[in-house]
Design a protein around this motif. Structure first.
Motif, PDB file in Angstrom:
ATOM      1  N   HIS A   4       0.819  -1.212   0.000  1.00  0.00           N
ATOM      2  CA  HIS A   4       0.000   0.000   0.000  1.00  0.00           C
ATOM      3  C   HIS A   4       0.854   1.264   0.000  1.00  0.00           C
ATOM      4  O   HIS A   4       0.321   2.360  -0.025  1.00  0.00           O
ATOM      5  N   ALA A  18       3.074   2.127  -2.281  1.00  0.00           N
ATOM      6  CA  ALA A  18       3.510   2.514  -3.621  1.00  0.00           C
ATOM      7  C   ALA A  18       2.984   3.897  -3.980  1.00  0.00           C
ATOM      8  O   ALA A  18       1.850   4.255  -3.643  1.00  0.00           O
ATOM      9  N   LEU A  19       3.812   4.688  -4.635  1.00  0.00           N
ATOM     10  CA  LEU A  19       3.408   6.018  -5.061  1.00  0.00           C
ATOM     11  C   LEU A  19       2.543   5.891  -6.300  1.00  0.00           C
ATOM     12  O   LEU A  19       2.823   5.104  -7.192  1.00  0.00           O
ATOM     13  N   LYS A  20       1.501   6.694  -6.315  1.00  0.00           N
ATOM     14  CA  LYS A  20       0.620   6.691  -7.475  1.00  0.00           C
ATOM     15  C   LYS A  20       0.908   7.924  -8.313  1.00  0.00           C
ATOM     16  O   LYS A  20       1.232   8.979  -7.786  1.00  0.00           O
ATOM     17  N   ARG A  21       0.784   7.745  -9.598  1.00  0.00           N
ATOM     18  CA  ARG A  21       1.037   8.847 -10.514  1.00  0.00           C
ATOM     19  C   ARG A  21      -0.095   9.863 -10.416  1.00  0.00           C
ATOM     20  O   ARG A  21      -1.264   9.500 -10.398  1.00  0.00           O
ATOM     21  N   LYS A  22       0.263  11.154 -10.324  1.00  0.00           N
ATOM     22  CA  LYS A  22      -0.745  12.214 -10.265  1.00  0.00           C
ATOM     23  C   LYS A  22      -1.299  12.440 -11.669  1.00  0.00           C
ATOM     24  O   LYS A  22      -0.567  12.384 -12.655  1.00  0.00           O
TER      25      LYS A  22
END
Length: 72
Positions: free
Chosen positions: A18, A20-24
């Motif tokens: 959980h 992990a970076l999410k792309r904006k």
């Protein structure tokens, strides 16, 4: 560390899944061509979905006046 508290590699990896970076997601303003976050007011133009919802110049002037007052 007490044995009872020890996590297995699987539990650690499961927890970290959980993190992990999410792309904006950015949108491009049709009028100005400025990128802004989706479903957010464009901070450079003060518009949301083509409507002006924030007076950017007044806000910048207020911020400059506040900075000037703090320097004194």
């Amino acid at each position: 560390m007490v044995v009872r508290m020890r996590h297995t590699r699987s539990h650690t990896a499961n927890r970290r899944s959980h993190h992990a970076l999410k792309r904006k997601l950015f949108s491009i303003d049709k009028e100005t061509g400025v990128a802004h976050l989706r479903h957010h007011v464009s901070l450079t133009t003060g518009t949301y979905r083509g409507k002006t919802v924030m007076n950017v110049t007044a806000k910048a002037e207020k911020k400059a006046a506040k900075a000037k007052a703090l320097k004194k």
